[in-house]
Design a protein around this motif. Structure first.
Motif, PDB file in Angstrom:
ATOM      1  N   ASP A 535       0.836  -1.193   0.000  1.00  0.00           N
ATOM      2  CA  ASP A 535       0.000   0.000   0.000  1.00  0.00           C
ATOM      3  C   ASP A 535       0.879   1.254   0.000  1.00  0.00           C
ATOM      4  O   ASP A 535       2.074   1.209   0.336  1.00  0.00           O
ATOM      5  CB  ASP A 535      -0.907   0.008   1.228  1.00  0.00           C
ATOM      6  N   PRO A 536       0.290   2.434  -0.358  1.00  0.00           N
ATOM      7  CA  PRO A 536       1.057   3.687  -0.277  1.00  0.00           C
ATOM      8  C   PRO A 536       1.502   3.944   1.169  1.00  0.00           C
ATOM      9  O   PRO A 536       0.769   3.617   2.115  1.00  0.00           O
ATOM     10  CB  PRO A 536       0.070   4.746  -0.762  1.00  0.00           C
ATOM     11  N   PRO A 537       2.670   4.519   1.365  1.00  0.00           N
ATOM     12  CA  PRO A 537       3.132   4.801   2.738  1.00  0.00           C
ATOM     13  C   PRO A 537       2.323   5.942   3.349  1.00  0.00           C
ATOM     14  O   PRO A 537       1.642   6.697   2.635  1.00  0.00           O
ATOM     15  CB  PRO A 537       4.591   5.205   2.535  1.00  0.00           C
ATOM     16  N   PRO A 538       2.380   6.116   4.683  1.00  0.00           N
ATOM     17  CA  PRO A 538       1.633   7.204   5.333  1.00  0.00           C
ATOM     18  C   PRO A 538       2.011   8.594   4.814  1.00  0.00           C
ATOM     19  O   PRO A 538       1.202   9.526   4.903  1.00  0.00           O
ATOM     20  CB  PRO A 538       2.002   7.044   6.809  1.00  0.00           C
ATOM     21  N   GLU A 539       3.225   8.736   4.289  1.00  0.00           N
ATOM     22  CA  GLU A 539       3.682  10.052   3.819  1.00  0.00           C
ATOM     23  C   GLU A 539       3.289  10.334   2.381  1.00  0.00           C
ATOM     24  O   GLU A 539       3.682  11.354   1.802  1.00  0.00           O
ATOM     25  CB  GLU A 539       5.223  10.129   3.930  1.00  0.00           C
ATOM     26  N   ALA A 540       2.503   9.444   1.721  1.00  0.00           N
ATOM     27  CA  ALA A 540       2.212   9.573   0.291  1.00  0.00           C
ATOM     28  C   ALA A 540       1.523  10.886  -0.032  1.00  0.00           C
ATOM     29  O   ALA A 540       1.864  11.573  -1.002  1.00  0.00           O
ATOM     30  CB  ALA A 540       1.368   8.392  -0.180  1.00  0.00           C
ATOM     31  N   PHE A 549       0.942  18.445  -6.562  1.00  0.00           N
ATOM     32  CA  PHE A 549      -0.285  17.764  -6.957  1.00  0.00           C
ATOM     33  C   PHE A 549      -1.322  17.891  -5.847  1.00  0.00           C
ATOM     34  O   PHE A 549      -0.985  18.188  -4.688  1.00  0.00           O
ATOM     35  CB  PHE A 549      -0.010  16.281  -7.246  1.00  0.00           C
ATOM     36  N   VAL A 550      -2.598  17.637  -6.212  1.00  0.00           N
ATOM     37  CA  VAL A 550      -3.671  17.715  -5.218  1.00  0.00           C
ATOM     38  C   VAL A 550      -3.565  16.531  -4.271  1.00  0.00           C
ATOM     39  O   VAL A 550      -2.995  15.485  -4.620  1.00  0.00           O
ATOM     40  CB  VAL A 550      -5.054  17.736  -5.902  1.00  0.00           C
ATOM     41  N   ARG A 551      -4.123  16.667  -3.087  1.00  0.00           N
ATOM     42  CA  ARG A 551      -4.132  15.584  -2.111  1.00  0.00           C
ATOM     43  C   ARG A 551      -5.365  14.705  -2.336  1.00  0.00           C
ATOM     44  O   ARG A 551      -6.493  15.205  -2.230  1.00  0.00           O
ATOM     45  CB  ARG A 551      -4.181  16.131  -0.688  1.00  0.00           C
ATOM     46  N   PRO A 552      -5.207  13.418  -2.626  1.00  0.00           N
ATOM     47  CA  PRO A 552      -6.384  12.536  -2.725  1.00  0.00           C
ATOM     48  C   PRO A 552      -7.105  12.458  -1.383  1.00  0.00           C
ATOM     49  O   PRO A 552      -6.462  12.325  -0.336  1.00  0.00           O
ATOM     50  CB  PRO A 552      -5.784  11.184  -3.121  1.00  0.00           C
ATOM     51  N   VAL A 553      -8.444  12.513  -1.433  1.00  0.00           N
ATOM     52  CA  VAL A 553      -9.200  12.524  -0.185  1.00  0.00           C
ATOM     53  C   VAL A 553      -9.307  11.124   0.396  1.00  0.00           C
ATOM     54  O   VAL A 553      -9.064  10.896   1.575  1.00  0.00           O
ATOM     55  CB  VAL A 553     -10.603  13.127  -0.416  1.00  0.00           C
ATOM     56  N   SER A 554      -9.637  10.167  -0.454  1.00  0.00           N
ATOM     57  CA  SER A 554      -9.863   8.809   0.044  1.00  0.00           C
ATOM     58  C   SER A 554      -8.636   7.943  -0.178  1.00  0.00           C
ATOM     59  O   SER A 554      -7.826   8.173  -1.086  1.00  0.00           O
ATOM     60  CB  SER A 554     -11.077   8.190  -0.654  1.00  0.00           C
ATOM     61  N   ASP A 555      -8.500   6.889   0.650  1.00  0.00           N
ATOM     62  CA  ASP A 555      -7.402   5.939   0.495  1.00  0.00           C
ATOM     63  C   ASP A 555      -7.526   5.176  -0.814  1.00  0.00           C
ATOM     64  O   ASP A 555      -6.502   4.786  -1.412  1.00  0.00           O
ATOM     65  CB  ASP A 555      -7.384   4.954   1.665  1.00  0.00           C
ATOM     66  N   GLU A 556      -8.786   4.962  -1.268  1.00  0.00           N
ATOM     67  CA  GLU A 556      -8.993   4.227  -2.511  1.00  0.00           C
ATOM     68  C   GLU A 556      -8.422   4.996  -3.692  1.00  0.00           C
ATOM     69  O   GLU A 556      -7.716   4.437  -4.539  1.00  0.00           O
ATOM     70  CB  GLU A 556     -10.483   3.966  -2.713  1.00  0.00           C
ATOM     71  N   VAL A 557      -8.692   6.307  -3.748  1.00  0.00           N
ATOM     72  CA  VAL A 557      -8.156   7.134  -4.840  1.00  0.00           C
ATOM     73  C   VAL A 557      -6.643   7.215  -4.734  1.00  0.00           C
ATOM     74  O   VAL A 557      -5.935   7.155  -5.752  1.00  0.00           O
ATOM     75  CB  VAL A 557      -8.779   8.538  -4.791  1.00  0.00           C
ATOM     76  N   TRP A 562      -1.296   5.942  -6.861  1.00  0.00           N
ATOM     77  CA  TRP A 562       0.029   5.407  -6.532  1.00  0.00           C
ATOM     78  C   TRP A 562       0.406   4.258  -7.467  1.00  0.00           C
ATOM     79  O   TRP A 562       1.526   4.196  -7.981  1.00  0.00           O
ATOM     80  CB  TRP A 562       0.034   4.939  -5.076  1.00  0.00           C
ATOM     81  N   ARG A 563      -0.574   3.342  -7.719  1.00  0.00           N
ATOM     82  CA  ARG A 563      -0.297   2.217  -8.609  1.00  0.00           C
ATOM     83  C   ARG A 563      -0.112   2.683 -10.052  1.00  0.00           C
ATOM     84  O   ARG A 563       0.677   2.102 -10.800  1.00  0.00           O
ATOM     85  CB  ARG A 563      -1.427   1.184  -8.502  1.00  0.00           C
TER      86      ARG A 563
END
Length: 593
Positions: A535-540, A549-557, A562-563
């Motif tokens: 999974d993406p690290p906490p600092e992603a 870049f914009v900050r993704p709101v949800s972990d799914e996005v 990231w992938r």
């Protein structure tokens, strides 16, 4: 009394009065009546001696009526330490070697030994003065056996333990012998090679030489055992022609020494130099200021120690020039109360009818005139250089501080040391300014002859290569070429391929700095960093935000973005490169988050 010195009470040029009438008369006519002194380096009173040439009696030196002297040694060997110094200095000059010679005492009565420091080939030699003979303290034998000196030359009759020969199979000894040249008596140095079973074989010092391992004589070199270095050492660069000092007086006269000195001698050098500088700038100084710049706690000096210090400072002042000590003031702004004792110890007097303050004021004015030219000869260039360094030190420190956050262990250590030295230099510059123009100019001139910490900091900043950042980027590119991802522990940690721990800037700032500029045609290499579960690290989110870049709101996005960057990085660094898929996250300002 058979021995005197020539020229002055502090001279290091010994002279022996021949016993024979004609030879003694010839020597007296050659040098004149007032040339002979009961020198301080002989343990004498410093008075002028009269050469008494006698018929039927031994010719000798005598004090003038009324002089009182407590000189303990008066025979021909009482000046052997001065002849030893002359011979060793001449011999080392003949060998073509830079050297620093220093006579030292181990008792109040005698000069016990002569130390020779040779910066090339890096040797330390000690010659024990022969007249101490068997009276050498036990510590001298211990020093000879300790290896602290490359060679220790003992006296002719100095008893040593039998195991002292075991290491090299020989010892060196020293004796002085009479020599008569140009109708003058003098003393010469002979070096003895003490070899068990062969006794002591003597050679003149001129027949010996220096190897890269130490002193060598013809006796020890022939035959030379396997492994022993016997070839004369040749100094790579031509020797400097700077004069060599034998005593504190001569060291003051010729300038600061190149070899080791005691803290007291160092204080004498510094105080004398600073007082001359004050005279050039028409300023006086205080006892407290001298305590700060000399490195000695002068505030604890009693009257006798202060007298010795000031007498040493002015010992090299010519008789026709004012004493430098008249520029020193106490905390009340008045001349030092023991200044009268200083003048008397140097053979001078305060004229009758003068108060101490009036005499000091007059002598100070004479010093200002005498040293007026010295101000124009130096210091301005040094002061301008120091000012330029002070002007740019803040910007260099700020730049170095930023680099420190991204530095590896080696670069971090170099930058931190350079910053510490530069801050210390900055504090000294500010402190020097608070003490007046003379002190700041003197300080700048002194620092100009040394490695400038500001220049050292500038070089450290310029040498900063960002090796740690390059290593981070190289590992990420390597992972992209292999179509892999990495974890933070793979880069930083006990088994990390970049460093054993994170730099001071932290993970986010380090990765963003390693990325450089990320355009639409460049993948985000930091996206190859995942957790152990992929999974993406906490600092992603912080990494994406710092890259613009914009900050993704949800972990799914966030996972999708990231992938997708994984695929872009793998495609860009494939062999051959493939077309990158489109980026799934907009830049700030293009879309609202």
């Amino acid at each position: 009394m058979k021995v005197a010195v020539l020229g002055s009470r502090t001279s290091d040029q010994p002279i022996i009065l021949p016993a024979v009438h004609d030879d003694a008369l010839r020597l007296k006519r050659r040098y004149g009546s007032d040339a002979f002194w009961c020198g301080s380096l002989l343990g004498g009173c410093g008075g002028i001696l009269t050469a008494r040439v006698c018929h039927g009696r031994v010719s000798h030196f005598a004090h003038r009526p009324g002089d009182q002297c407590r000189r303990r040694r008066t025979d021909e060997d009482s000046a052997d330490h001065l002849y030893l110094h002359q011979e060793v200095r001449r011999w080392l000059d003949k060998c073509g070697l830079d050297h620093r010679l220093e006579l030292r005492r181990q008792t109040k009565e005698d000069w016990t030994y002569l130390d020779a420091f040779l910066p090339s080939p890096g040797l330390r030699l000690r010659f024990y003065c022969p007249y101490v003979g068997g009276r050498l303290p036990r510590s001298s034998i211990e020093i000879a056996a300790s290896g602290a000196y490359d060679d220790v030359v003992l006296g002719e009759h100095t008893p040593v333990p039998s195991d002292m020969h075991a290491g090299r199979g020989y010892l060196f000894r020293l004796r002085m012998v009479d020599d008569r040249r140009e109708n003058l008596w003098r003393r010469r140095v002979q070096i003895g090679s003490d070899i068990p079973g062969r006794g002591v074989e003597w050679r003149y010092l001129d027949e010996c030489w220096i190897t890269k391992a130490g002193l060598m004589t013809p006796v020890v070199a022939d035959p030379a055992p396997p492994g022993r270095v016997v070839e004369p050492y040749r100094q790579p660069d031509p020797p400097r022609t700077a004069p060599q000092a034998t005593t504190a007086h001569d060291t003051q006269r010729h300038g600061r020494s190149a070899g080791p000195t005691t803290p007291f001698q160092e204080a004498v050098f510094i105080i004398r130099d600073y007082l001359q500088h004050c005279a050039a700038h028409r300023e006086t100084t205080t006892w407290d200021d001298l305590a700060e710049i000399s490195g000695l706690n002068l505030r604890t000096f009693d009257k006798s120690r202060s007298l010795i210090l000031l007498s040493s400072v002015d010992a090299a002042t010519p008789a026709k020039e004012p004493l430098l000590s008249v520029l020193i003031r106490g905390s009340n702004g008045r001349p030092l109360p023991n200044l009268g004792d200083v003048t008397r110890s140097l053979g001078r007097r305060i004229p009758q009818g003068y108060s101490l303050a009036d005499w000091c004021a007059e002598q100070s004015r004479l010093l200002f005139v005498l040293h007026k030219k010295a101000r124009a000869q130096h210091s301005d260039a040094s002061l301008d250089s120091a000012r330029r360094s002070a002007d740019r030190i803040d910007s260099l420190l700020a730049k170095a501080k930023k680099q420190l956050e991204y530095a590896g262990a080696k670069e971090h250590q170099e930058l931190a040391r350079a910053m510490k030295n530069a801050r210390a230099w900055q504090n000294q510059w500010r402190l020097a300014g608070r003490r007046g123009v003379a002190h700041r100019t003197w300080w700048a001139r002194r620092e100009n002859g040394q490695d400038n910490p500001v220049i050292a900091l500038e070089r450290a900043v310029q040498r900063f290569s960002g090796a740690l950042l390059e290593s981070v980027r190289r590992e990420l590119v390597r992972a992209a070429c292999r179509g892999e991802t990495v974890t933070v522990a793979d880069l930083f940690g006990p088994q990390g391929r970049v460093a054993s721990k994170l730099p001071a800037a932290g993970l986010v700032r380090t990765l963003v700095r390693a990325e450089g500029t990320v355009t639409d045609d460049v993948p985000i290499l930091s996206a190859l960093i995942t957790t152990d579960s992929g999974d993406p690290p906490p600092e992603a989110r912080a990494i994406l935000a710092r890259l613009g870049f914009v900050r993704p709101v949800s972990d799914e996005v966030l996972g999708i973005v990231w992938r997708q960057e994984h695929q872009r990085a793998w495609a860009a660094h494939a062999t051959p490169p493939r077309d990158m898929p489109p980026r799934r996250i907009p830049r700030l300002g293009q879309h609202t988050p």
